[in-house]
Design an enzyme around this catalytic site. Structure first.
Site: not given
Ligand code: 5RP
Length: 260
Positions: A104, A92, A110
């Site tokens: 997100g 982002d 992640e």
């Protein structure tokens, strides 16, 4: 077909397309989450189907896992893979040091996957570049038990930090709290500007109840930035020079690329 996409989707698509050049046969690849990462998964699926690319993917969310299987990528768990050649994900925000805010809602998986990779490549459209991180809300994954107490502790911690805002909101999914793939809540921190991301990341992760924050410090090695006109820039933390390429969208939906 790529030529019918909006400029922002073209930018995401060409960044994703460029990133596939880093995936070689036999590799184990971390597959990020979000719309840019979805383009990557589709491009990799095409290479698996049409060009015989042999790769295994470790997805970072249930949504990515579903898409990867749909496009024909062999999906394995991180524990099966143990270590990855590369992980490729969206962001982002990224700054000049290639530090990131990933907001997100999948940043826990992640970050684990990116950290377990020889290198992390971020794919982004040009709007994601910032001078200073923090305009995008910083997510904290927190366990549901006592989350309101955890929120109070976070707000007290923020008072001493180099940030411009201190509002904290519980992420919602309609009328109910958003639940992450790990069964946790997300608190979004509206900080506007983060003066010292490294310090903030360390402080936040020390609070009991906080599982992980969405700052990626010293994790990303390469950012591939896409533009709506097909231009792509590769910023490698270990290289002074920025590599530039331009993709042209052909009528048949294929791409043609040239170095600039
Ligand atoms: C998911 C993420 C995404 O990578 C990030 O939100 C960027 O998303 P998009 O590619 O849709 O702009 O961090 O947790």
């Amino acid at each position: 077909m790529p030529s019918e996409l909006s400029p922002i989707d073209k930018a995401k698509f060409v960044a994703a397309r460029k990133a596939t050049e880093y995936v070689k046969s036999g590799m184990k690849v971390g597959l990020g989450s979000g719309s840019t990462a979805a383009w990557l998964v589709q491009c990799l699926g095409e290479l698996v189907r049409d060009e015989g690319l042999r790769m295994k993917g470790v997805p970072t969310s249930s949504r990515t896992a579903r898409l990867a299987r749909e496009v024909g990528i062999e999906v394995i768990s991180l524990d099966e893979a143990k270590w990855l050649d590369v992980s490729i994900d969206g962001t982002d925000e990224y700054d000049g040091n290639l530090n990131l805010i990933k907001g997100g809602g999948s940043h826990l998986q992640e970050k684990i996957v990116a950290t377990a990779s020889d290198r992390m490549i971020v794919i982004a459209d040009v709007t994601k570049k910032v001078e200073t991180l923090g305009a995008f809300p910083l997510p904290l994954e927190v366990i549901p038990f006592g989350w309101q107490t955890t929120k109070t502790l976070i707000e007290e911690t923020l008072i001493g930090m180099d940030v411009l805002g201190q509002t904290t909101t519980l992420r919602m999914n309609g009328d109910a709290p958003y639940i992450s793939d790990e069964g946790n809540h997300i608190l979004d921190l509206h900080l506007n500007r983060i003066g010292n991301p490294r310090q903030l990341s360390l402080m936040l992760n020390q609070i009991p109840g906080v599982v992980e924050n969405g700052l990626f410090i010293d994790i990303c090695d390469i950012v591939i930035v896409g533009h709506g006109d097909g231009r792509v820039e590769v910023h490698d933390i270990n290289q002074d020079q920025v590599e530039k390429t331009k993709f042209d969208f052909l009528d048949d939906g294929n791409l043609f690329s040239e170095d600039m």
